[in-house]
Scaffold this motif. Structure first.
Motif, PDB file in Angstrom:
ATOM      1  N   SER A 309       7.164  -2.026  -1.923  1.00  0.00           N
ATOM      2  CA  SER A 309       6.911  -0.959  -0.942  1.00  0.00           C
ATOM      3  C   SER A 309       6.000  -1.465   0.177  1.00  0.00           C
ATOM      4  O   SER A 309       6.238  -1.181   1.360  1.00  0.00           O
ATOM      5  N   TRP A 310       4.958  -2.231  -0.182  1.00  0.00           N
ATOM      6  CA  TRP A 310       4.057  -2.762   0.842  1.00  0.00           C
ATOM      7  C   TRP A 310       4.776  -3.767   1.730  1.00  0.00           C
ATOM      8  O   TRP A 310       4.561  -3.779   2.955  1.00  0.00           O
ATOM      9  N   LEU A 311       5.600  -4.613   1.148  1.00  0.00           N
ATOM     10  CA  LEU A 311       6.332  -5.591   1.954  1.00  0.00           C
ATOM     11  C   LEU A 311       7.327  -4.909   2.889  1.00  0.00           C
ATOM     12  O   LEU A 311       7.558  -5.383   4.013  1.00  0.00           O
ATOM     13  N   ARG A 312       7.941  -3.799   2.435  1.00  0.00           N
ATOM     14  CA  ARG A 312       8.854  -3.074   3.318  1.00  0.00           C
ATOM     15  C   ARG A 312       8.094  -2.419   4.465  1.00  0.00           C
ATOM     16  O   ARG A 312       8.558  -2.436   5.617  1.00  0.00           O
ATOM     17  N   GLU A 313       6.944  -1.841   4.174  1.00  0.00           N
ATOM     18  CA  GLU A 313       6.169  -1.162   5.225  1.00  0.00           C
ATOM     19  C   GLU A 313       5.639  -2.137   6.268  1.00  0.00           C
ATOM     20  O   GLU A 313       5.464  -1.757   7.434  1.00  0.00           O
ATOM     21  N   ASN A 314       5.368  -3.369   5.880  1.00  0.00           N
ATOM     22  CA  ASN A 314       4.801  -4.356   6.799  1.00  0.00           C
ATOM     23  C   ASN A 314       5.850  -5.285   7.398  1.00  0.00           C
ATOM     24  O   ASN A 314       5.488  -6.273   8.047  1.00  0.00           O
ATOM     25  N   GLY A 315       7.123  -5.001   7.170  1.00  0.00           N
ATOM     26  CA  GLY A 315       8.178  -5.719   7.868  1.00  0.00           C
ATOM     27  C   GLY A 315       8.582  -7.045   7.277  1.00  0.00           C
ATOM     28  O   GLY A 315       9.297  -7.823   7.932  1.00  0.00           O
ATOM     29  N   TRP A 316       8.183  -7.350   6.015  1.00  0.00           N
ATOM     30  CA  TRP A 316       8.580  -8.613   5.414  1.00  0.00           C
ATOM     31  C   TRP A 316       9.988  -8.542   4.830  1.00  0.00           C
ATOM     32  O   TRP A 316      10.708  -9.550   4.831  1.00  0.00           O
ATOM     33  N   ILE A 317      10.369  -7.387   4.303  1.00  0.00           N
ATOM     34  CA  ILE A 317      11.698  -7.215   3.723  1.00  0.00           C
ATOM     35  C   ILE A 317      12.260  -5.875   4.162  1.00  0.00           C
ATOM     36  O   ILE A 317      11.538  -4.998   4.653  1.00  0.00           O
ATOM     37  N   THR A 318      13.567  -5.723   3.995  1.00  0.00           N
ATOM     38  CA  THR A 318      14.271  -4.472   4.281  1.00  0.00           C
ATOM     39  C   THR A 318      15.217  -4.174   3.132  1.00  0.00           C
ATOM     40  O   THR A 318      15.967  -5.065   2.701  1.00  0.00           O
ATOM     41  N   ARG A 319      15.171  -2.940   2.641  1.00  0.00           N
ATOM     42  CA  ARG A 319      16.098  -2.551   1.579  1.00  0.00           C
ATOM     43  C   ARG A 319      17.413  -2.131   2.223  1.00  0.00           C
ATOM     44  O   ARG A 319      17.513  -1.084   2.846  1.00  0.00           O
ATOM     45  N   VAL A 320      18.426  -2.947   2.055  1.00  0.00           N
ATOM     46  CA  VAL A 320      19.714  -2.713   2.685  1.00  0.00           C
ATOM     47  C   VAL A 320      20.512  -1.655   1.927  1.00  0.00           C
ATOM     48  O   VAL A 320      21.167  -0.804   2.532  1.00  0.00           O
ATOM     49  N   ASP A 321      20.478  -1.702   0.599  1.00  0.00           N
ATOM     50  CA  ASP A 321      21.268  -0.785  -0.213  1.00  0.00           C
ATOM     51  C   ASP A 321      20.465  -0.432  -1.451  1.00  0.00           C
ATOM     52  O   ASP A 321      19.720  -1.261  -1.989  1.00  0.00           O
ATOM     53  N   THR A 322      20.617   0.808  -1.911  1.00  0.00           N
ATOM     54  CA  THR A 322      19.897   1.258  -3.093  1.00  0.00           C
ATOM     55  C   THR A 322      20.720   0.992  -4.348  1.00  0.00           C
ATOM     56  O   THR A 322      21.924   0.705  -4.284  1.00  0.00           O
ATOM     57  N   CYS A 323      20.067   1.129  -5.484  1.00  0.00           N
ATOM     58  CA  CYS A 323      20.711   0.824  -6.758  1.00  0.00           C
ATOM     59  C   CYS A 323      21.725   1.901  -7.110  1.00  0.00           C
ATOM     60  O   CYS A 323      21.564   3.084  -6.769  1.00  0.00           O
ATOM     61  N   ARG A 324      22.791   1.474  -7.803  1.00  0.00           N
ATOM     62  CA  ARG A 324      23.824   2.386  -8.291  1.00  0.00           C
ATOM     63  C   ARG A 324      24.270   1.895  -9.660  1.00  0.00           C
ATOM     64  O   ARG A 324      24.802   0.792  -9.790  1.00  0.00           O
ATOM     65  N   GLY A 325      24.040   2.718 -10.681  1.00  0.00           N
ATOM     66  CA  GLY A 325      24.433   2.330 -12.024  1.00  0.00           C
ATOM     67  C   GLY A 325      23.637   1.133 -12.510  1.00  0.00           C
ATOM     68  O   GLY A 325      22.406   1.151 -12.526  1.00  0.00           O
ATOM     69  N   THR A 326      24.336   0.083 -12.898  1.00  0.00           N
ATOM     70  CA  THR A 326      23.672  -1.143 -13.339  1.00  0.00           C
ATOM     71  C   THR A 326      23.432  -2.121 -12.206  1.00  0.00           C
ATOM     72  O   THR A 326      22.886  -3.203 -12.444  1.00  0.00           O
ATOM     73  N   ARG A 327      23.824  -1.776 -10.999  1.00  0.00           N
ATOM     74  CA  ARG A 327      23.602  -2.660  -9.862  1.00  0.00           C
ATOM     75  C   ARG A 327      22.252  -2.339  -9.228  1.00  0.00           C
ATOM     76  O   ARG A 327      21.920  -1.180  -8.986  1.00  0.00           O
ATOM     77  N   SER A 328      21.463  -3.370  -8.970  1.00  0.00           N
ATOM     78  CA  SER A 328      20.107  -3.194  -8.476  1.00  0.00           C
ATOM     79  C   SER A 328      20.092  -3.071  -6.961  1.00  0.00           C
ATOM     80  O   SER A 328      21.129  -3.119  -6.292  1.00  0.00           O
TER      81      SER A 328
END
Length: 522
Positions: A309-328
């Protein structure tokens, strides 16, 4: 044996046992013409006699010989093969197999080497578990074309099939992808059918089991080849992942103060783990679950979640897609908004040893010693800076971003544990010293227990998703429960008296199964 056994059955059982017990000699069991196994108590060419290993040291050897003389049937061999397959699958799922050997960098003589430290590595990073878009890879297109090429009935089917499996292992295919291709690919006809007569083919009784056995053979052959030719075994096609990891590491090193304290050290370890995945896969986007990321970075799952969460807020990473079932979740590595300037006239090339250096750092961060309440990740960062060549208090403070008083306190704690000499230098036998300190503080085995717990939680979630798929399927098209390679996950999910799902009971059953498998392997 109470009855003759086919050479193919003995060969398959011997190779399956070899994966669990590396000291087994395959030559007597895989050569049906001249191979033989000496009986217990028979003479050896060195002048001694072979002695059976007894489960009880105080037991009677004659009783063991009498048990061996009873003879076994084909049913016993099938049960043994099923048991060994279950053990191997559980150990591979739990990430307890030996990691792929990394090239050792040239380190100064005065600094201790960290590559001999042991600990959980990234589970299935190189091949199976990191899902990437392989369709744009020219090697994948060539392999897909080879799999689509049919084989004439009179030609040999086993050779092209094993060659295709070797190429799958080199291209980093997952086990599920291999099983899917084994059911449809024309080049893998050998995995589905056996020769009958001249040109006829008959379907095999258990296609998935036979395909998994051949896939294990291909993986073992590919691992042996990569160990003998480490320079020619480079299979990662860089799609910008290595350059992005190099950029992120350079940007993160410009301001050490943002990684100070226990929270900052944990965030940096999580970022280093993401960079290591990008380096090994060659891609900036990949799927990684929080538990596997936590095991890689040496932190707990809630800590990894807060760090992401901290890395996303500070621009180091971006969550492209959320988890679905057994896929992370799927993440993309990004550079922060802060511009990083270099004095070079061109773009600097990535460090060729960056992956090895990150692997060493994370091995050190994953040690049981830093799970102690009195030490923590910040003390581990001080010890890593000390091992990298920083000796003075001011140099350690600048490298870690910690105050000088905190660095002095860490050095005093490390000196009391026998990791630092009176002169402020790291001891030479750092591995044994860290192991002894972990035993002294009572934290030895914490990371291994955490790994077993997280693996059990992941398996329980997969079990529940399979149960939901079975419940939601129409009555006429219910999935077959016996398809999963783990026998535990083939049955129904445990439920309570009211019919609700018993997650605690399911977790206990999975943990017990993993504990038994690890105990048997030990």
């Amino acid at each position: 044996m109470a009855e003759p056994v086919a050479a193919g059955a003995v060969r398959s059982l011997a190779r399956l046992t070899k994966q669990l017990h590396s000291s087994l000699d395959l030559s007597p069991l895989t050569n049906p013409r001249t191979g033989c196994v000496r009986l217990p108590a028979s003479a050896h060419r060195s002048g001694t006699c072979s002695t059976p290993v007894l489960p009880d040291p105080d037991g009677d050897p004659n009783e063991a010989l009498a048990a061996l003389s009873l003879g076994a049937t084909m049913l016993d061999l099938r049960r043994l093969s099923k048991h060994l397959t279950m053990m191997l699958t559980v150990l591979n799922t739990a990430g307890t197999t030996e990691p792929t050997p990394q090239p050792k960098p040239r380190t100064p003589r005065k600094s201790p080497r960290l590559e001999v430290l042991t600990g959980p590595t990234i589970v299935e990073t190189r091949a199976p578990a990191i899902r990437c878009n392989l369709e744009d890879d020219p090697r994948h297109a060539a392999l897909h074309a080879a799999l689509s090429t049919p084989i004439r009935p009179r030609d040999d089917h086993s050779g092209p099939a094993f060659s295709a499996l070797l190429r799958m292992a080199a291209n980093g295919w997952r086990t599920d992808d291999v099983l899917s291709a084994a059911r449809t690919a024309p080049a893998l006809e050998y995995l589905r059918t056996g020769r009958y007569g001249g040109t006829g083919r008959v379907q095999r009784p258990d296609i998935d089991r036979f395909a998994l056995r051949q896939w294990d053979r291909a993986l073992a052959a590919w691992n042996r080849w990569t160990q003998k030719h480490p320079c020619r075994a480079e299979t990662t096609t860089d799609k910008g992942g290595r350059f992005r990891a190099h950029q992120i590491q350079h940007a993160a090193g410009t301001d050490p103060t943002q990684w100070s304290g226990n929270a900052g050290v944990h965030r940096r370890c999580v970022l280093d783990a993401l960079c290591l995945i990008a380096w090994e896969t060659g891609r900036t986007e990949f799927d990684i679950d929080q538990r596997r990321l936590a095991l890689t970075a040496g932190v707990t799952q809630p800590t990894a979640s807060r760090a992401l969460s901290w890395l996303r807020e500070n621009g180091w990473i971006t969550r492209v897609d959320t988890c679905r079932g057994t896929r992370s979740d799927r993440y993309r590595l990004d550079l922060p908004a802060v511009e990083v300037r270099t004095e070079s006239q061109g773009v600097p090339a990535p460090d060729p040893l960056l992956g090895t250096r990150l692997h060493q750092i994370l091995l050190h961060a994953r040690h049981d010693l830093w799970t102690s309440t009195g030490l923590g990740g910040a003390c581990g960062a001080t010890h890593r800076a000390l091992l990298s060549g920083h000796h003075s208090t001011s140099s350690l403070s600048q490298a870690t971003g910690l105050p000088a008083a905190t660095v002095t306190r860490h050095l005093r704690l490390l000196q009391d544990l026998g990791l630092v000499t009176r002169c402020g230098r790291a001891v030479k036998k750092v591995v044994s010293a860290m192991a002894a300190a972990a035993v002294k503080l009572g934290v030895a085995g914490v990371i291994e227990a955490r790994q077993r717990l997280y693996t059990a939680e992941s398996l329980m979630w997969e079990w529940w998703q399979r149960e939901l798929a079975w419940r939601r399927a129409p009555r006429s098209r219910k999935p077959v429960r016996a398809e999963h390679p783990l026998p535990l996950l083939r049955g129904r999910f445990p439920t309570g008296k009211e019919g609700r799902a018993d997650f605690a009971g399911a977790l206990g059953r999975v943990l017990a199964s993993l504990s038994r498998a690890v105990a048997l392997a030990a």
